[in-house]
Scaffold this active site. Sequence first.
Site, mmCIF file in Angstrom:
data_model
loop_
_atom_site.group_PDB
_atom_site.id
_atom_site.type_symbol
_atom_site.label_atom_id
_atom_site.label_comp_id
_atom_site.label_asym_id
_atom_site.label_seq_id
_atom_site.Cartn_x
_atom_site.Cartn_y
_atom_site.Cartn_z
ATOM 1 N N TYR A 1 50.173 12.664 -47.370
ATOM 2 C CA TYR A 1 49.495 13.003 -46.117
ATOM 3 C C TYR A 1 49.172 11.792 -45.230
ATOM 4 O O TYR A 1 48.512 11.948 -44.209
ATOM 5 C CB TYR A 1 48.209 13.794 -46.424
ATOM 6 C CG TYR A 1 48.487 15.119 -47.105
ATOM 7 C CD1 TYR A 1 49.073 16.164 -46.419
ATOM 8 C CD2 TYR A 1 48.192 15.315 -48.456
ATOM 9 C CE1 TYR A 1 49.342 17.377 -47.030
ATOM 10 C CE2 TYR A 1 48.454 16.521 -49.091
ATOM 11 C CZ TYR A 1 49.028 17.545 -48.373
ATOM 12 O OH TYR A 1 49.296 18.738 -48.979
ATOM 13 N N ASN B 1 46.101 24.376 -38.273
ATOM 14 C CA ASN B 1 46.633 24.043 -39.597
ATOM 15 C C ASN B 1 45.690 24.671 -40.609
ATOM 16 O O ASN B 1 44.625 24.111 -40.921
ATOM 17 C CB ASN B 1 46.713 22.532 -39.802
ATOM 18 C CG ASN B 1 47.389 22.166 -41.120
ATOM 19 O OD1 ASN B 1 47.600 23.030 -41.972
ATOM 20 N ND2 ASN B 1 47.723 20.906 -41.297
ATOM 21 N N HIS C 1 49.108 30.087 -46.879
ATOM 22 C CA HIS C 1 49.963 30.771 -47.847
ATOM 23 C C HIS C 1 49.265 31.917 -48.570
ATOM 24 O O HIS C 1 49.867 32.574 -49.416
ATOM 25 C CB HIS C 1 50.471 29.758 -48.889
ATOM 26 C CG HIS C 1 50.858 28.440 -48.299
ATOM 27 N ND1 HIS C 1 51.857 28.327 -47.351
ATOM 28 C CD2 HIS C 1 50.369 27.177 -48.478
ATOM 29 C CE1 HIS C 1 51.956 27.048 -46.996
ATOM 30 N NE2 HIS C 1 51.071 26.337 -47.659
ATOM 31 N N ASP D 1 45.397 37.923 -39.766
ATOM 32 C CA ASP D 1 44.929 39.038 -38.923
ATOM 33 C C ASP D 1 44.141 38.514 -37.725
ATOM 34 O O ASP D 1 44.268 39.039 -36.606
ATOM 35 C CB ASP D 1 44.035 39.988 -39.732
ATOM 36 C CG ASP D 1 44.824 40.905 -40.651
ATOM 37 O OD1 ASP D 1 46.074 40.963 -40.531
ATOM 38 O OD2 ASP D 1 44.191 41.561 -41.503
ATOM 39 N N HIS E 1 51.887 22.002 -39.495
ATOM 40 C CA HIS E 1 51.717 21.417 -40.826
ATOM 41 C C HIS E 1 52.169 19.971 -40.780
ATOM 42 O O HIS E 1 53.146 19.632 -40.088
ATOM 43 C CB HIS E 1 52.514 22.188 -41.880
ATOM 44 C CG HIS E 1 52.048 23.591 -42.009
ATOM 45 N ND1 HIS E 1 50.875 23.914 -42.641
ATOM 46 C CD2 HIS E 1 52.555 24.746 -41.520
ATOM 47 C CE1 HIS E 1 50.688 25.218 -42.550
ATOM 48 N NE2 HIS E 1 51.690 25.754 -41.874
ATOM 49 N N ILE E 2 51.480 19.158 -41.517
ATOM 50 C CA ILE E 2 51.796 17.737 -41.594
ATOM 51 C C ILE E 2 53.082 17.544 -42.382
ATOM 52 O O ILE E 2 53.979 16.793 -41.980
ATOM 53 C CB ILE E 2 50.620 16.990 -42.259
ATOM 54 C CG1 ILE E 2 49.374 17.123 -41.372
ATOM 55 C CG2 ILE E 2 50.972 15.533 -42.536
ATOM 56 C CD1 ILE E 2 48.080 16.766 -42.085
ATOM 57 N N SER E 3 53.162 18.202 -43.519
ATOM 58 C CA SER E 3 54.346 18.082 -44.382
ATOM 59 C C SER E 3 55.344 19.183 -44.049
ATOM 60 O O SER E 3 54.995 20.199 -43.429
ATOM 61 C CB SER E 3 53.923 18.187 -45.853
ATOM 62 O OG SER E 3 53.323 19.449 -46.116
ATOM 63 N N ARG F 1 54.648 27.539 -50.929
ATOM 64 C CA ARG F 1 54.338 27.005 -49.594
ATOM 65 C C ARG F 1 55.349 27.469 -48.539
ATOM 66 O O ARG F 1 55.224 27.131 -47.364
ATOM 67 C CB ARG F 1 54.290 25.477 -49.624
ATOM 68 C CG ARG F 1 53.184 24.909 -50.462
ATOM 69 C CD ARG F 1 53.120 23.400 -50.345
ATOM 70 N NE ARG F 1 52.509 22.798 -51.509
ATOM 71 C CZ ARG F 1 51.196 22.631 -51.678
ATOM 72 N NH1 ARG F 1 50.350 22.994 -50.742
ATOM 73 N NH2 ARG F 1 50.718 22.088 -52.789
HETATM 74 O O1 CA2 Z 1 51.344 19.988 -44.678
HETATM 75 C C1 CA2 Z 1 50.307 20.546 -44.296
HETATM 76 O O2 CA2 Z 1 49.754 20.304 -43.223
HETATM 77 C C2 CA2 Z 1 49.629 21.571 -45.215
HETATM 78 O O3 CA2 Z 1 49.045 22.587 -44.396
HETATM 79 C C3 CA2 Z 1 48.564 20.813 -45.966
HETATM 80 C C4 CA2 Z 1 47.863 21.654 -47.031
HETATM 81 C C5 CA2 Z 1 48.884 22.347 -47.921
HETATM 82 O O4 CA2 Z 1 48.210 23.221 -48.824
HETATM 83 C C6 CA2 Z 1 49.901 23.134 -47.127
HETATM 84 O O5 CA2 Z 1 50.837 23.699 -48.027
HETATM 85 C C7 CA2 Z 1 50.622 22.236 -46.150
HETATM 86 C C8 CA2 Z 1 46.966 20.797 -47.899
HETATM 87 C C9 CA2 Z 1 45.981 19.978 -47.161
HETATM 88 C C10 CA2 Z 1 45.292 19.086 -48.120
HETATM 89 O O6 CA2 Z 1 45.085 17.861 -47.482
HETATM 90 C C11 CA2 Z 1 44.805 16.791 -48.267
HETATM 91 C C12 CA2 Z 1 44.694 15.595 -47.625
HETATM 92 C C13 CA2 Z 1 44.435 14.477 -48.362
HETATM 93 C C14 CA2 Z 1 44.275 14.559 -49.728
HETATM 94 C C15 CA2 Z 1 44.385 15.772 -50.369
HETATM 95 C C16 CA2 Z 1 44.639 16.898 -49.631
#
Ligand code: CA2
Length: 135
Positions: free
Chosen positions: A19, A68, A74, A81, A94-96, A105
Amino acid sequence: MIINGPNLNLLGKREPEVYGNTTFEDYFEQLKSKFPQLELEYYQSNVEGELISKIQEVGFDYDGIVLNAASYTHTSVGIGDAVKAINTPVVEVHISNTHKREDFRHISYISSGAKGVILGFGLQSYDLAIQSFLE
Ligand code: CA2
């Protein structure tokens, strides 16, 4: 309005390999400098119902929502809704690149109600979402 879901308050503090190492608060300052003509707001919650309440609160008056929903993307029929129930357009970000990650996911309860989806560009996903509202 930028709305972030659970654990995104840990950005820049944990798992930098996935991240990155910028906190969202620092990135939000960069966004405000980049888009001085906009009244940007940021809200984060780890609680599903609070996210739904915020979507309802802003979803009839604001020009756009960048959402986000993190892991709730998921799992949450309720957030999906809420996105469908409001008038304000929502861009899911989403970041990833969630499609390169685990199968669970690959499902989103948000996408079918969203104006569009931007994912996999790191924090730049938010910048691109804002630009999509301007063009
Ligand atoms: O890629 C994304 O933006 C996600 O929404 C991030 C979520 C993940 O569950 C989605 O599948 C994709 C997770 C966010 C958690 O963010 C963290 C940041 C730093 C350390 C740990 C978790």
